[in-house]
Write an enzyme that holds these catalytic residues in place. Sequence first.
Site, short mmCIF file in Angstrom:
data_model
loop_
_atom_site.label_atom_id
_atom_site.label_comp_id
_atom_site.label_asym_id
_atom_site.label_seq_id
_atom_site.Cartn_x
_atom_site.Cartn_y
_atom_site.Cartn_z
N ARG A 126 0.84 -1.21 0.00
CA ARG A 126 0.00 0.00 0.00
C ARG A 126 0.87 1.26 0.00
O ARG A 126 1.89 1.33 0.67
CB ARG A 126 -0.92 0.00 1.23
CG ARG A 126 -1.88 1.18 1.28
CD ARG A 126 -2.99 0.95 2.29
NE ARG A 126 -2.53 1.00 3.67
CZ ARG A 126 -3.36 0.93 4.72
NH1 ARG A 126 -4.67 0.79 4.51
NH2 ARG A 126 -2.89 0.98 5.95
N ARG A 159 3.70 3.93 4.57
CA ARG A 159 3.57 4.24 5.98
C ARG A 159 4.39 3.29 6.84
O ARG A 159 4.51 2.10 6.54
CB ARG A 159 2.09 4.16 6.40
CG ARG A 159 1.26 5.28 5.86
CD ARG A 159 -0.23 5.11 6.05
NE ARG A 159 -0.62 4.28 7.17
CZ ARG A 159 -1.89 4.00 7.47
NH1 ARG A 159 -2.88 4.48 6.72
NH2 ARG A 159 -2.18 3.23 8.49
N ARG A 170 -0.17 -5.23 14.89
CA ARG A 170 -1.48 -4.56 14.78
C ARG A 170 -2.61 -5.58 14.70
O ARG A 170 -3.68 -5.39 15.29
CB ARG A 170 -1.52 -3.64 13.56
CG ARG A 170 -0.60 -2.43 13.66
CD ARG A 170 -0.46 -1.72 12.34
NE ARG A 170 -1.69 -1.03 11.96
CZ ARG A 170 -1.94 -0.59 10.73
NH1 ARG A 170 -1.06 -0.78 9.76
NH2 ARG A 170 -3.06 0.05 10.47
#
Length: 215
Positions: A126, A159, A170
């Site tokens: 991403r 990111r 996460r």
Amino acid sequence: MNIILIGAPGSGKGTQSRRFIDKFGFVQLSTGDVLRAAIAAKTETGLLAQSFMDQGKLVPDEVMISLVDGYMTQQAGKSVIFDGFPRTVAQAESLNDMLKKRASKIEKVVYFKINPQILVKRLTGRRTCSQCGEIYHIETKPSSKGDLCEKCNGPLVHRADDREDVINERLAQFEKNTGPTIEFYRKQGNLAEVDSDQEPDVVFEQITKILGLAN
């Protein structure tokens, strides 16, 4: 109409939120945006939230609820997508109480189920526009402008939390904190599941049918 999109980081909630905002006029409650706005405005609750963040602590449920309550007052009469909230059962119970006082409720909770292996591949590839937040992927949705956003020419960034070791942590936190929240809504009878391994167009069509909206 108030709906909650719930799922692991990278499961596609943000992509679908933007589509429902564009097509059906929803507004999105993003706790990150609400926090930043309150801090920038130096509201009492915003400053309280910042005091916890500055210490590296999670913002307590009661502070988040207060921020969300203020946001809902501003958005009275609008259809709201809750993204990133509620994360805990305590937040879910408080949200129910908050909406009940407004003679409102959560119509549907959409749970984005996804294979963890696909999720890791999706997130590591991403790229996010640092200016407008538009999301791309190096394989499935590359920008025609290379490392720049097609919409605003902003630079695309990978990111720090989209790296594999961070993603696994996460996911573990999501299962620990949000798993019970999913079961809370399942017991309430307003939880629907979608397979977010599928193409975004297919997921959008399925959610549209779940919500009873004309596509």
